[in-house]
Scaffold this motif. Structure first.
Motif: not given
Length: 249
Positions: A184, A13, A189
């Motif tokens: 995603r 991430q 995010h």
């Protein structure tokens, strides 16, 4: 294994977050030059408008000067003839004609002064535009000189991050990685978030007790039933997990 997967998902991430920033910069950098080009074009258009306005004003000024000079000549001739007038009627007629010419010329002089003042304002505005345009051209030149270097640096960083991304992805089982990619692509995010006191930090909603209990056991990757983000118990957060920079070293 669970702890390692969480660690790599968090690293993945972080990599993706940086890639997003870099890709935005790569797209934005040429746009900055395009925006400056647009500002220069806009200034040129305004300069053209002022030039056209000045052309009209100067033509008006020239016309007034010609008419003032022409009527001044008529007034001078009339004054010379005035001494030769034979009767009062003709004398008064010539005086009225001279008064009329002088009155018109005074109005022309006033109009000429107003036009000259407007010409001065327009010329001053043109100087300001020239100065502004020069500043933009200098900014453009400076940005263009560093653009290639900036883009090359950003692209190399993206390439490096892509390698780290692939490395992190190898540790995560395909189903979990596929779930990560799915989330995603559909939500903003972050994709994987910690849970503290039973609350998902992605959506700030309490998760069901049974899911919270399973999460605390640390046996499998679980998704938040509300926002669908991947979640992990805050106590399982890897202490000293490798950062993106650490992974490069």
């Amino acid at each position: 294994m669970y702890q390692k997967q969480i660690e790599q998902l968090i690293l993945l991430q972080a990599v993706d977050d940086e890639i997003i920033v870099l890709e935005a910069e790569i797209q934005q950098a040429p746009q900055e030059l395009s925006d400056l080009e647009g500002r220069v074009a806009s200034l040129k258009e305004r300069q053209t408008q002022i030039d056209e306005r000045l052309e009209v004003l100067r033509a008006q000024q020239k016309k007034l000067e010609f008419e003032i000079e022409e009527d001044a000549g008529k007034i001078k001739k009339s004054k010379n003839k005035l001494m030769m007038v034979g009767n009062t009627k003709e004398y008064h007629a010539m005086m009225r004609e001279m008064d009329s010419l002088e009155r018109v010329n005074r109005m022309r002089e006033e109009e000429k002064i107003a036009i000259m003042e407007e010409i001065g304002r327009q010329e001053e505005g043109l100087k300001d535009l020239d100065k502004e345009a020069e500043g933009i051209r200098e900014e453009y030149a400076a940005k263009k000189a560093t653009l290639d270097e900036r883009l090359d640096k950003a692209r190399k960083r993206v390439d490096s991050l892509d390698k780290k991304r692939k490395k992190a992805g190898k540790v995560v089982p395909p189903p979990i990685l596929g779930r990560y990619e799915f989330i995603r692509a559909r939500i903003s995010h972050p994709v994987i978030v910690p849970v503290a006191l039973g609350v998902c930090s992605g959506c700030n909603i309490m998760i069901p007790p049974q899911i919270y209990n399973d999460l605390q056991k640390g046996k499998q990757i679980i998704a938040c039933p509300n926002c669908q983000r991947l979640i992990y118990w805050q106590e399982h957060a890897p202490s000293g997990a490798p950062s993106v920079q650490d992974e490069e070293e």
